[in-house]
Design a protein around this motif. Structure first.
Motif, short mmCIF file in Angstrom:
data_model
loop_
_atom_site.label_atom_id
_atom_site.label_comp_id
_atom_site.label_asym_id
_atom_site.label_seq_id
_atom_site.Cartn_x
_atom_site.Cartn_y
_atom_site.Cartn_z
N MET A 154 -15.28 107.18 14.68
CA MET A 154 -14.30 106.22 15.17
C MET A 154 -13.38 105.75 14.05
SD MET A 154 -12.87 104.63 17.58
CE MET A 154 -13.97 105.03 18.93
N VAL A 155 -13.91 105.61 12.85
CA VAL A 155 -13.07 105.25 11.70
C VAL A 155 -12.01 106.32 11.47
CG1 VAL A 155 -13.05 104.81 9.21
CG2 VAL A 155 -14.89 103.88 10.61
N ALA A 156 -12.39 107.58 11.66
CA ALA A 156 -11.44 108.68 11.50
C ALA A 156 -10.30 108.57 12.51
CB ALA A 156 -12.16 110.02 11.67
N VAL A 157 -10.59 108.05 13.70
CA VAL A 157 -9.56 107.85 14.72
C VAL A 157 -8.69 106.65 14.38
CG1 VAL A 157 -9.18 107.26 17.15
CG2 VAL A 157 -10.93 108.94 16.54
N LEU A 158 -9.31 105.57 13.93
CA LEU A 158 -8.59 104.32 13.68
C LEU A 158 -7.75 104.35 12.41
CD1 LEU A 158 -11.40 101.78 14.66
CD2 LEU A 158 -9.22 102.11 15.86
N THR A 159 -8.15 105.14 11.41
CA THR A 159 -7.43 105.14 10.13
C THR A 159 -5.96 105.54 10.27
OG1 THR A 159 -9.47 105.53 8.87
CG2 THR A 159 -7.40 106.07 7.78
N ALA A 197 -3.42 101.62 2.95
CA ALA A 197 -3.73 102.65 1.95
C ALA A 197 -5.16 102.49 1.45
CB ALA A 197 -2.74 102.56 0.78
N ASN A 198 -5.60 101.26 1.25
CA ASN A 198 -6.99 101.01 0.87
C ASN A 198 -7.95 101.54 1.92
OD1 ASN A 198 -6.53 99.76 -1.59
ND2 ASN A 198 -6.51 97.70 -0.73
N ALA A 199 -7.61 101.33 3.20
CA ALA A 199 -8.47 101.80 4.28
C ALA A 199 -8.57 103.33 4.27
CB ALA A 199 -7.93 101.31 5.63
N GLY A 203 -8.15 105.27 1.69
CA GLY A 203 -8.94 105.64 0.52
C GLY A 203 -10.42 105.39 0.72
N ALA A 204 -10.75 104.25 1.33
CA ALA A 204 -12.16 103.92 1.57
C ALA A 204 -12.81 104.93 2.50
CB ALA A 204 -12.27 102.52 2.16
N TYR A 205 -12.09 105.31 3.55
CA TYR A 205 -12.64 106.32 4.48
C TYR A 205 -12.90 107.63 3.74
CZ TYR A 205 -12.77 109.99 7.97
OH TYR A 205 -13.13 111.10 8.70
N ARG A 206 -11.96 108.05 2.89
CA ARG A 206 -12.15 109.30 2.14
C ARG A 206 -13.29 109.17 1.14
NH1 ARG A 206 -10.11 113.11 5.27
NH2 ARG A 206 -7.96 112.64 5.89
N LEU A 207 -13.40 108.01 0.49
CA LEU A 207 -14.47 107.80 -0.48
C LEU A 207 -15.83 107.91 0.20
CD1 LEU A 207 -14.58 104.86 -3.08
CD2 LEU A 207 -16.63 105.74 -1.97
N TRP A 208 -16.01 107.17 1.30
CA TRP A 208 -17.30 107.18 2.00
C TRP A 208 -17.61 108.54 2.60
CZ3 TRP A 208 -21.19 103.62 2.10
CH2 TRP A 208 -20.90 102.38 1.52
N SER A 209 -16.56 109.35 2.80
CA SER A 209 -16.76 110.71 3.32
C SER A 209 -17.00 111.72 2.20
CB SER A 209 -15.53 111.14 4.14
OG SER A 209 -15.30 110.25 5.22
N GLY A 210 -16.95 111.25 0.95
CA GLY A 210 -17.17 112.15 -0.19
C GLY A 210 -15.96 112.94 -0.60
N ASP A 211 -14.79 112.60 -0.03
CA ASP A 211 -13.55 113.30 -0.36
C ASP A 211 -12.83 112.52 -1.46
OD1 ASP A 211 -11.26 114.79 -0.41
OD2 ASP A 211 -10.81 114.61 1.73
N PHE A 212 -13.39 112.58 -2.67
CA PHE A 212 -12.98 111.68 -3.75
C PHE A 212 -11.55 111.94 -4.25
CE2 PHE A 212 -17.70 112.19 -4.32
CZ PHE A 212 -18.02 111.00 -3.70
N HIS A 213 -11.13 113.19 -4.26
CA HIS A 213 -9.78 113.50 -4.75
C HIS A 213 -8.71 112.92 -3.82
CE1 HIS A 213 -10.78 116.00 -8.20
NE2 HIS A 213 -11.76 116.53 -7.47
N ARG A 214 -8.90 113.06 -2.51
CA ARG A 214 -7.93 112.49 -1.58
C ARG A 214 -8.01 110.97 -1.59
NH1 ARG A 214 -8.04 115.85 4.00
NH2 ARG A 214 -6.20 114.58 4.39
#
Length: 339
Positions: free
Chosen positions: A104-109, A129-131, A133-144
Protein backbone atom coordinates in the motif's frame (compact mmCIF):
# COMPACT_ATOMS: atom_id res chain seq x y z
CA UNK A 1 -13.01 27.81 16.08
CA UNK A 2 -12.58 28.12 19.85
CA UNK A 3 -12.10 24.35 20.16
CA UNK A 4 -9.52 24.35 17.35
CA UNK A 5 -7.60 27.16 19.06
CA UNK A 6 -7.70 25.29 22.37
CA UNK A 7 -6.48 22.10 20.70
CA UNK A 8 -3.58 24.02 19.11
CA UNK A 9 -2.64 25.47 22.50
CA UNK A 10 -2.59 22.10 24.22
CA UNK A 11 -0.78 20.49 21.27
CA UNK A 12 1.92 23.12 21.64
CA UNK A 13 2.28 22.04 25.25
CA UNK A 14 2.37 18.39 24.08
CA UNK A 15 -0.74 17.59 26.17
CA UNK A 16 -2.07 15.07 23.67
CA UNK A 17 -5.05 13.83 25.66
CA UNK A 18 -6.55 17.29 26.15
CA UNK A 19 -5.77 18.31 22.57
CA UNK A 20 -7.61 15.22 21.30
CA UNK A 21 -10.58 16.00 23.55
CA UNK A 22 -10.82 19.55 22.25
CA UNK A 23 -10.64 18.37 18.63
CA UNK A 24 -13.33 15.75 19.22
CA UNK A 25 -15.58 18.47 20.66
CA UNK A 26 -14.78 20.67 17.65
CA UNK A 27 -15.76 17.82 15.31
CA UNK A 28 -19.07 17.38 17.12
CA UNK A 29 -19.78 21.11 16.82
CA UNK A 30 -18.86 21.19 13.11
CA UNK A 31 -21.10 18.23 12.36
CA UNK A 32 -24.12 20.19 13.62
CA UNK A 33 -23.51 22.99 11.08
CA UNK A 34 -25.51 23.23 7.89
CA UNK A 35 -23.85 21.57 4.92
CA UNK A 36 -21.52 24.15 3.36
CA UNK A 37 -17.98 24.64 2.13
CA UNK A 38 -17.11 26.11 5.55
CA UNK A 39 -18.39 22.99 7.35
CA UNK A 40 -16.42 20.75 5.00
CA UNK A 41 -13.26 22.82 5.44
CA UNK A 42 -13.53 22.67 9.23
CA UNK A 43 -14.13 18.92 9.27
CA UNK A 44 -11.19 18.23 6.93
CA UNK A 45 -8.85 20.26 9.17
CA UNK A 46 -10.19 18.66 12.34
CA UNK A 47 -9.96 15.10 10.99
CA UNK A 48 -6.40 15.62 9.73
CA UNK A 49 -5.24 17.21 13.00
CA UNK A 50 -6.99 14.61 15.14
CA UNK A 51 -5.63 11.76 13.05
CA UNK A 52 -2.08 13.14 13.25
CA UNK A 53 -2.13 13.64 17.02
CA UNK A 54 -3.70 10.26 17.72
CA UNK A 55 -1.24 8.51 15.44
CA UNK A 56 1.85 10.13 16.95
CA UNK A 57 0.91 9.64 20.58
CA UNK A 58 -1.01 6.35 20.38
CA UNK A 59 0.85 4.71 17.51
CA UNK A 60 0.48 4.86 13.74
CA UNK A 61 -1.32 1.54 13.93
CA UNK A 62 -4.18 3.36 15.67
CA UNK A 63 -7.22 2.38 13.63
CA UNK A 64 -9.21 5.43 14.66
CA UNK A 65 -6.43 7.72 13.43
CA UNK A 66 -6.33 5.98 10.05
CA UNK A 67 -10.13 6.23 9.71
CA UNK A 68 -9.92 9.97 10.41
CA UNK A 69 -7.44 10.46 7.55
CA UNK A 70 -9.74 8.46 5.27
CA UNK A 71 -12.66 10.71 6.29
CA UNK A 72 -10.61 13.81 5.56
CA UNK A 73 -9.54 12.48 2.16
CA UNK A 74 -13.15 11.65 1.25
CA UNK A 75 -14.09 15.30 1.86
CA UNK A 76 -11.30 16.79 -0.28
CA UNK A 77 -13.34 16.80 -3.46
CA UNK A 78 -12.04 19.91 -5.25
CA UNK A 79 -8.75 20.70 -6.93
CA UNK A 80 -8.23 23.57 -4.50
CA UNK A 81 -7.79 21.26 -1.51
CA UNK A 82 -4.08 20.61 -2.11
CA UNK A 83 -2.90 21.09 1.47
CA UNK A 84 -5.81 19.15 2.97
CA UNK A 85 -5.38 16.33 0.46
CA UNK A 86 -1.65 16.29 1.17
CA UNK A 87 -2.20 16.02 4.93
CA UNK A 88 -4.68 13.17 4.50
CA UNK A 89 -2.47 11.22 2.07
CA UNK A 90 0.53 11.81 4.37
CA UNK A 91 -1.45 10.41 7.30
CA UNK A 92 -2.44 7.30 5.38
CA UNK A 93 1.12 6.87 4.08
CA UNK A 94 2.55 7.08 7.60
CA UNK A 95 -0.03 4.68 9.00
CA UNK A 96 0.61 2.06 6.32
CA UNK A 97 4.38 2.49 6.58
CA UNK A 98 4.38 1.91 10.35
CA UNK A 99 2.04 -1.04 9.94
CA UNK A 100 4.51 -2.55 7.46
CA UNK A 101 1.96 -2.55 4.65
CA UNK A 102 4.60 -1.90 1.98
CA UNK A 103 2.41 -2.78 -1.02
CA UNK A 104 0.00 0.00 0.00
CA UNK A 105 2.92 2.35 0.66
CA UNK A 106 4.07 1.65 -2.89
CA UNK A 107 0.65 2.81 -4.11
CA UNK A 108 0.48 5.88 -1.87
CA UNK A 109 4.04 7.16 -2.49
CA UNK A 110 3.44 8.38 -6.07
CA UNK A 111 0.10 9.87 -4.95
CA UNK A 112 1.98 11.70 -2.22
CA UNK A 113 4.39 13.17 -4.78
CA UNK A 114 1.64 13.99 -7.26
CA UNK A 115 -0.21 16.09 -4.68
CA UNK A 116 3.03 17.86 -3.63
CA UNK A 117 3.82 18.68 -7.27
CA UNK A 118 0.53 20.59 -7.51
CA UNK A 119 1.66 22.95 -4.76
CA UNK A 120 4.14 25.82 -4.66
CA UNK A 121 4.94 24.94 -1.05
CA UNK A 122 8.56 23.66 -0.92
CA UNK A 123 7.96 22.06 2.49
CA UNK A 124 5.35 19.77 0.96
CA UNK A 125 7.83 18.76 -1.75
CA UNK A 126 10.50 18.04 0.89
CA UNK A 127 8.12 15.84 2.88
CA UNK A 128 7.13 13.98 -0.29
CA UNK A 129 10.79 13.46 -1.28
CA UNK A 130 11.50 12.15 2.22
CA UNK A 131 8.60 9.73 1.86
CA UNK A 132 9.94 8.44 -1.46
CA UNK A 133 13.40 8.03 0.06
CA UNK A 134 12.06 6.29 3.16
CA UNK A 135 10.08 3.81 1.07
CA UNK A 136 13.19 3.00 -1.00
CA UNK A 137 15.35 2.72 2.13
CA UNK A 138 12.98 0.29 3.87
CA UNK A 139 12.79 -1.67 0.62
CA UNK A 140 16.59 -1.99 0.52
CA UNK A 141 16.89 0.18 -2.60
CA UNK A 142 19.56 2.40 -1.05
CA UNK A 143 20.88 4.04 -4.22
CA UNK A 144 17.45 5.31 -5.28
CA UNK A 145 16.76 6.35 -1.70
CA UNK A 146 19.89 8.49 -1.76
CA UNK A 147 18.61 10.35 -4.83
CA UNK A 148 15.37 11.28 -3.03
CA UNK A 149 17.16 12.41 0.13
CA UNK A 150 19.53 14.56 -1.91
CA UNK A 151 16.50 16.11 -3.65
CA UNK A 152 14.93 16.89 -0.26
CA UNK A 153 18.20 18.36 1.06
CA UNK A 154 18.58 20.62 -1.98
CA UNK A 155 15.03 21.94 -1.53
CA UNK A 156 15.60 22.51 2.17
CA UNK A 157 18.74 24.55 1.57
CA UNK A 158 16.67 27.06 -0.38
CA UNK A 159 14.32 27.78 2.52
CA UNK A 160 15.88 26.79 5.83
CA UNK A 161 17.09 30.29 6.79
CA UNK A 162 13.88 32.12 5.87
CA UNK A 163 11.06 29.68 6.50
CA UNK A 164 9.45 30.38 9.90
CA UNK A 165 6.64 27.85 9.93
CA UNK A 166 7.56 24.62 11.70
CA UNK A 167 5.14 21.72 11.48
CA UNK A 168 3.81 20.49 14.83
CA UNK A 169 5.32 17.07 14.32
CA UNK A 170 8.66 17.21 12.56
CA UNK A 171 11.06 19.55 10.84
CA UNK A 172 11.38 17.80 7.45
CA UNK A 173 15.03 18.85 7.22
CA UNK A 174 15.78 16.81 10.33
CA UNK A 175 13.97 13.82 8.86
CA UNK A 176 16.07 14.20 5.70
CA UNK A 177 19.29 14.21 7.69
CA UNK A 178 18.28 11.24 9.85
CA UNK A 179 17.16 8.98 7.04
CA UNK A 180 20.02 10.07 4.79
CA UNK A 181 22.51 9.17 7.54
CA UNK A 182 21.05 5.70 8.00
CA UNK A 183 20.93 5.18 4.25
CA UNK A 184 24.56 6.30 3.89
CA UNK A 185 25.59 3.65 6.41
CA UNK A 186 23.96 0.92 4.32
CA UNK A 187 25.71 2.31 1.25
CA UNK A 188 29.01 1.82 3.06
CA UNK A 189 29.88 5.46 3.73
CA UNK A 190 30.17 5.12 7.50
CA UNK A 191 32.04 8.38 8.07
CA UNK A 192 29.42 10.40 6.18
CA UNK A 193 26.65 8.56 8.03
CA UNK A 194 28.09 9.50 11.43
CA UNK A 195 28.66 13.12 10.41
CA UNK A 196 25.14 13.42 9.04
CA UNK A 197 23.41 11.99 12.11
CA UNK A 198 25.37 14.37 14.31
CA UNK A 199 24.10 17.24 12.14
CA UNK A 200 20.57 15.92 12.59
CA UNK A 201 20.91 15.89 16.38
CA UNK A 202 22.39 19.38 16.40
CA UNK A 203 19.50 20.76 14.35
CA UNK A 204 16.95 18.88 16.48
CA UNK A 205 18.38 20.45 19.61
CA UNK A 206 18.14 23.89 18.02
CA UNK A 207 14.51 23.37 16.97
CA UNK A 208 13.74 21.83 20.35
CA UNK A 209 10.65 19.82 19.42
CA UNK A 210 10.40 16.47 21.27
CA UNK A 211 9.39 14.56 18.14
CA UNK A 212 12.42 15.82 16.21
CA UNK A 213 14.69 14.97 19.12
CA UNK A 214 13.26 11.49 19.67
CA UNK A 215 13.55 10.82 15.94
CA UNK A 216 17.18 11.93 15.71
CA UNK A 217 18.39 10.03 18.78
CA UNK A 218 16.54 6.86 17.77
CA UNK A 219 18.05 6.80 14.28
CA UNK A 220 21.44 7.51 15.85
CA UNK A 221 20.93 4.45 18.07
CA UNK A 222 20.18 2.37 14.96
CA UNK A 223 23.38 3.51 13.31
CA UNK A 224 25.41 2.59 16.39
CA UNK A 225 23.63 -0.77 16.44
CA UNK A 226 24.76 -1.29 12.85
CA UNK A 227 28.25 -0.27 13.97
CA UNK A 228 28.07 -2.98 16.67
CA UNK A 229 28.76 -0.41 19.40
CA UNK A 230 26.36 -1.27 22.27
CA UNK A 231 27.65 1.42 24.64
CA UNK A 232 26.94 4.18 22.13
CA UNK A 233 23.66 2.61 21.01
CA UNK A 234 22.19 2.33 24.50
CA UNK A 235 22.95 5.95 25.34
CA UNK A 236 21.17 7.22 22.22
CA UNK A 237 18.25 4.78 22.60
CA UNK A 238 17.64 5.73 26.22
CA UNK A 239 17.82 9.42 25.33
CA UNK A 240 15.17 8.86 22.68
CA UNK A 241 12.96 6.98 25.15
CA UNK A 242 13.34 9.72 27.76
CA UNK A 243 12.35 12.44 25.29
CA UNK A 244 9.42 10.45 23.93
CA UNK A 245 8.18 9.72 27.45
CA UNK A 246 8.09 13.35 28.59
CA UNK A 247 4.43 13.70 27.67
CA UNK A 248 2.04 11.62 29.79
CA UNK A 249 0.67 10.03 26.61
CA UNK A 250 4.16 9.33 25.31
CA UNK A 251 5.24 8.87 21.70
CA UNK A 252 4.65 5.18 21.46
CA UNK A 253 6.60 4.37 18.32
CA UNK A 254 9.82 5.96 19.60
CA UNK A 255 9.46 4.44 23.07
CA UNK A 256 9.05 0.95 21.60
CA UNK A 257 11.80 1.48 19.01
CA UNK A 258 14.13 2.69 21.73
CA UNK A 259 13.28 -0.33 23.86
CA UNK A 260 14.22 -2.71 21.07
CA UNK A 261 17.59 -1.01 20.54
CA UNK A 262 18.28 -0.58 24.26
CA UNK A 263 17.53 -4.27 24.79
CA UNK A 264 19.90 -5.28 22.00
CA UNK A 265 22.67 -3.09 23.47
CA UNK A 266 22.10 -4.42 26.98
CA UNK A 267 22.23 -8.03 25.81
CA UNK A 268 25.22 -7.46 23.53
CA UNK A 269 27.08 -5.90 26.45
CA UNK A 270 26.61 -9.16 28.39
CA UNK A 271 23.35 -8.81 30.34
CA UNK A 272 21.50 -11.34 28.22
CA UNK A 273 18.38 -11.92 30.28
CA UNK A 274 17.51 -8.30 30.97
CA UNK A 275 18.29 -7.26 27.39
CA UNK A 276 16.19 -10.04 25.88
CA UNK A 277 13.29 -9.24 28.23
CA UNK A 278 13.52 -5.57 27.19
CA UNK A 279 13.29 -6.44 23.49
CA UNK A 280 10.36 -8.78 24.08
CA UNK A 281 8.45 -6.16 26.06
CA UNK A 282 9.07 -3.53 23.37
CA UNK A 283 7.94 -5.89 20.60
CA UNK A 284 4.73 -6.69 22.49
CA UNK A 285 4.00 -3.01 23.06
CA UNK A 286 4.79 -2.20 19.43
CA UNK A 287 2.45 -4.90 18.15
CA UNK A 288 -0.30 -3.82 20.53
CA UNK A 289 -0.04 -0.36 18.97
CA UNK A 290 -0.60 -1.83 15.49
CA UNK A 291 3.04 -1.65 14.38
CA UNK A 292 4.53 -4.01 11.82
CA UNK A 293 7.29 -2.13 10.02
CA UNK A 294 9.95 -2.86 12.66
CA UNK A 295 9.05 -6.48 13.39
CA UNK A 296 11.46 -8.27 11.00
CA UNK A 297 14.28 -6.00 12.25
CA UNK A 298 13.32 -6.35 15.93
CA UNK A 299 12.86 -10.11 15.80
CA UNK A 300 16.18 -10.53 13.99
CA UNK A 301 17.92 -8.54 16.74
CA UNK A 302 16.13 -10.65 19.35
CA UNK A 303 17.25 -13.85 17.60
CA UNK A 304 20.82 -12.59 17.60
CA UNK A 305 20.67 -12.01 21.35
CA UNK A 306 19.07 -15.40 21.96
CA UNK A 307 21.79 -17.09 19.92
CA UNK A 308 24.44 -15.34 22.00
CA UNK A 309 22.78 -16.68 25.15
CA UNK A 310 22.67 -20.24 23.70
CA UNK A 311 18.85 -20.25 23.40
CA UNK A 312 19.09 -21.83 19.94
CA UNK A 313 15.54 -23.14 19.53
CA UNK A 314 13.97 -19.87 20.62
CA UNK A 315 16.30 -17.96 18.31
CA UNK A 316 15.24 -20.13 15.37
CA UNK A 317 11.58 -19.52 16.23
CA UNK A 318 12.14 -15.75 16.26
CA UNK A 319 13.82 -15.85 12.85
CA UNK A 320 10.80 -17.68 11.47
CA UNK A 321 8.53 -15.02 12.98
CA UNK A 322 10.73 -12.34 11.41
CA UNK A 323 10.23 -13.94 7.99
CA UNK A 324 6.46 -14.06 8.55
CA UNK A 325 6.15 -10.54 9.94
CA UNK A 326 5.69 -8.67 6.67
CA UNK A 327 2.32 -8.46 4.98
CA UNK A 328 3.81 -9.66 1.69
CA UNK A 329 7.07 -10.83 0.15
CA UNK A 330 8.01 -7.22 -0.48
CA UNK A 331 11.80 -6.58 -0.26
CA UNK A 332 12.97 -5.48 3.18
CA UNK A 333 16.20 -3.70 4.03
CA UNK A 334 17.20 -6.12 6.84
CA UNK A 335 16.52 -9.36 4.93
CA UNK A 336 20.19 -10.16 4.41
CA UNK A 337 20.92 -9.96 8.16
CA UNK A 338 17.95 -12.22 8.92
CA UNK A 339 19.04 -14.76 6.32
Amino acid sequence: TYRLAAAEKFKGQFAATESIRQLELAAEAAQTMEDSSRRRELLINIYNELGAIRSIFFGWGDQTGQELFEKALSLTVTGDDVHSTFDAVRGLWNANMIQGNFPMVAVLTPQFNAVASRSNDPMMKIVAANASGAYRLWSGDFHRARHHFEEAADLYKLIEWTHEDRTPRTDPGIVTLCLSAWNLWFLGDRAAALRTIESAKERANVVGHPFDLAYAYSISASIWQCERKPDAAIGEAEQSIAIASENTSGMRYWIDRGGILSGWATSTAGSFESGIDCIKEAITSYQNGGGGQLLPYARTLLAECLLASDALEEAEAELKKAAQALISDHPYYYDSERL
